[in-house]
Design a protein around this motif. Structure first.
Motif, PDB file in Angstrom:
ATOM      1  N   LYS A  89       1.344   5.433   0.010  1.00 31.18           N
ATOM      2  CA  LYS A  89       0.762   6.759   0.204  1.00 31.18           C
ATOM      3  C   LYS A  89       1.807   7.799  -0.163  1.00 31.18           C
ATOM      4  CE  LYS A  89      -2.511   7.623   3.163  1.00 31.18           C
ATOM      5  NZ  LYS A  89      -3.039   8.133   4.446  1.00 31.18           N
ATOM      6  N   GLY A 140       0.269  11.761   1.817  1.00 30.32           N
ATOM      7  CA  GLY A 140      -1.029  11.521   2.458  1.00 30.32           C
ATOM      8  C   GLY A 140      -2.088  10.922   1.550  1.00 30.32           C
ATOM      9  N   LYS A 200      -3.036   3.907  -5.929  1.00 35.18           N
ATOM     10  CA  LYS A 200      -3.384   2.521  -6.268  1.00 35.18           C
ATOM     11  C   LYS A 200      -2.341   1.930  -7.212  1.00 35.18           C
ATOM     12  CE  LYS A 200      -7.990   2.505  -4.737  1.00 35.18           C
ATOM     13  NZ  LYS A 200      -9.379   2.712  -5.110  1.00 35.18           N
ATOM     14  N   LEU A 247      -3.537   8.082  -1.060  1.00 30.90           N
ATOM     15  CA  LEU A 247      -3.384   6.686  -1.459  1.00 30.90           C
ATOM     16  C   LEU A 247      -3.102   6.597  -2.954  1.00 30.90           C
ATOM     17  CD1 LEU A 247      -3.854   3.642  -0.635  1.00 30.90           C
ATOM     18  CD2 LEU A 247      -6.199   3.983  -1.417  1.00 30.90           C
ATOM     19  N   ASP A 253       4.970   6.740   2.010  1.00 31.46           N
ATOM     20  CA  ASP A 253       4.836   5.632   2.956  1.00 31.46           C
ATOM     21  C   ASP A 253       4.525   4.357   2.182  1.00 31.46           C
ATOM     22  OD1 ASP A 253       4.949   6.815   5.782  1.00 31.46           O
ATOM     23  OD2 ASP A 253       3.585   8.177   4.741  1.00 31.46           O
ATOM     24  N   VAL A 254       5.307   3.324   2.443  1.00 29.80           N
ATOM     25  CA  VAL A 254       5.092   2.028   1.800  1.00 29.80           C
ATOM     26  C   VAL A 254       4.788   1.021   2.902  1.00 29.80           C
ATOM     27  CG1 VAL A 254       6.078   0.229   0.337  1.00 29.80           C
ATOM     28  CG2 VAL A 254       6.694   2.625  -0.062  1.00 29.80           C
ATOM     29  N   ILE A 255       3.588   0.433   2.824  1.00 33.49           N
ATOM     30  CA  ILE A 255       3.160  -0.481   3.881  1.00 33.49           C
ATOM     31  C   ILE A 255       2.979  -1.871   3.283  1.00 33.49           C
ATOM     32  CG2 ILE A 255       1.387  -0.886   5.641  1.00 33.49           C
ATOM     33  CD1 ILE A 255       0.771   2.317   4.800  1.00 33.49           C
ATOM     34  N   LEU A 290       0.871  -1.166   0.000  1.00 34.01           N
ATOM     35  CA  LEU A 290       0.000   0.000   0.000  1.00 34.01           C
ATOM     36  C   LEU A 290       0.913   1.223   0.000  1.00 34.01           C
ATOM     37  CD1 LEU A 290      -3.302  -0.129   1.526  1.00 34.01           C
ATOM     38  CD2 LEU A 290      -2.083   1.912   2.180  1.00 34.01           C
ATOM     39  N   LYS A 346       6.656  13.094   0.751  1.00 36.08           N
ATOM     40  CA  LYS A 346       6.572  12.133   1.856  1.00 36.08           C
ATOM     41  C   LYS A 346       5.927  10.857   1.311  1.00 36.08           C
ATOM     42  CE  LYS A 346       4.528  11.692   6.511  1.00 36.08           C
ATOM     43  NZ  LYS A 346       3.770  10.453   6.321  1.00 36.08           N
TER      44      LYS A 346
END
Lengths: 218, 67
Positions: B36, B39, B43, B41, B59-61, B34, B57
């Motif tokens: 971001k 902030g 796809k 998302l 974020d890789v989850i 996932l 910024k």
């Protein structure tokens, strides 16, 4: 006498220091009063969902909305909040019954259905917070993506990585905007790394703890 | 350029790069991710066309089974 004086001095000062360090400290009655007005959605009633829901019910949450399509099986009992005589029962009904036995004041709405992108917004729209409590990675991704898209401001608390045993200190939580993650973010379940009660329970309770933190500090 | 990747500062020798390029560069080969960006998302079908710039910024989850 001197010992008693010293004891009282430290006792009083420790209590004073504790309350001043925690500006948000509340009595249990105050906590229950605030939580009573809140609604939490639980997506999945397995190891994470059942234990998280029970922790929230014990804390005095007002309303739970719980969705799952599964039935209780014997293999669930190693970590999920069900009993031997509930094997074969619809999970959401069994969980509602168990929560009623703990705190009958919790209002519980159950959905015996598989959550998907279409029904998700309808099931969870009234929730203050949503707890992601699925088992499969694909389902977790679907839920988080749908939640972030449909409800960009609503807090969502996901459990990621808690298979196996030991290494409690690897279990942590972090926040990315309105998405919160609990887990070690690495331990995937497999034949050799099964989900077990202690670590799954830690994450379920970590999720419940974050729910309280967000709701009580808001 | 300098970006914040999962709360850590990361300096990359490029002016900009796509999400796909960043995932390759960082060896994030996990099949369920996932992402971001600032902030928002991103796809999976937008990974190759979404550009990361200086100061962004990211974020890789990793999506991990179990629960």
């Amino acid at each position: 006498m001197l010992i008693k004086l010293l004891y009282d001095f430290f006792k009083n000062n420790l209590i004073l220091r504790t309350s001043s360090d925690k500006p948000n400290s509340m009595t249990f009655d105050q906590i229950k009063k605030k939580l009573k007005t809140k609604t939490v959605g639980i997506a999945g009633a397995g190891g994470l969902g059942s234990n998280c829901a029970v922790a929230l019910a014990r804390s005095g949450i007002g309303k739970l909305i719980i969705a799952d399509f599964d039935v209780v099986s014997e293999s669930n009992l190693n970590r999920q909040y069900y009993f031997y005589n509930q094997i074969g029962q619809i999970k959401v009904n069994a969980l509602k019954e168990n929560i009623n036995q703990i705190n009958p004041e919790v209002h519980i709405t159950v959905h015996n259905t598989k959550i998907d992108r279409l029904n998700f917004p309808y099931i969870f729209s009234e929730c203050d917070i949503i707890v992601e409590a699925f088992d499969k990675a694909e389902e977790k991704q679907m839920l988080i993506e749908t939640a972030l898209t449909e409800f960009p401001k609503k807090p969502i608390i996901s459990g990621l990585g808690m298979a196996g045993y030991g290494n409690s200190n690897s279990l942590r939580s972090r926040q990315i905007d309105n998405l919160y993650i609990c887990g070690d973010e690495t331990s995937e379940i497999s034949e050799d790394n099964p989900p077990l009660a202690p670590r799954v329970g830690i994450i379920a309770n970590m999720q419940a703890n974050l729910v309280l933190e967000i709701l009580l500090n808001s | 350029m300098t970006i914040t990747l999962n709360n850590r500062t990361e300096t990359i020798d490029a002016d900009k790069l796509s999400v796909s390029e960043l995932l390759n560069y960082k060896n994030f080969t996990f099949k369920l991710l996932l992402v971001k960006l600032n902030g928002n998302l991103i796809k999976k079908d937008k990974f190759s066309e979404t550009i990361i710039n200086d100061d962004d910024k990211v974020d890789v989850i990793h999506m991990i089974s179990g629960g």
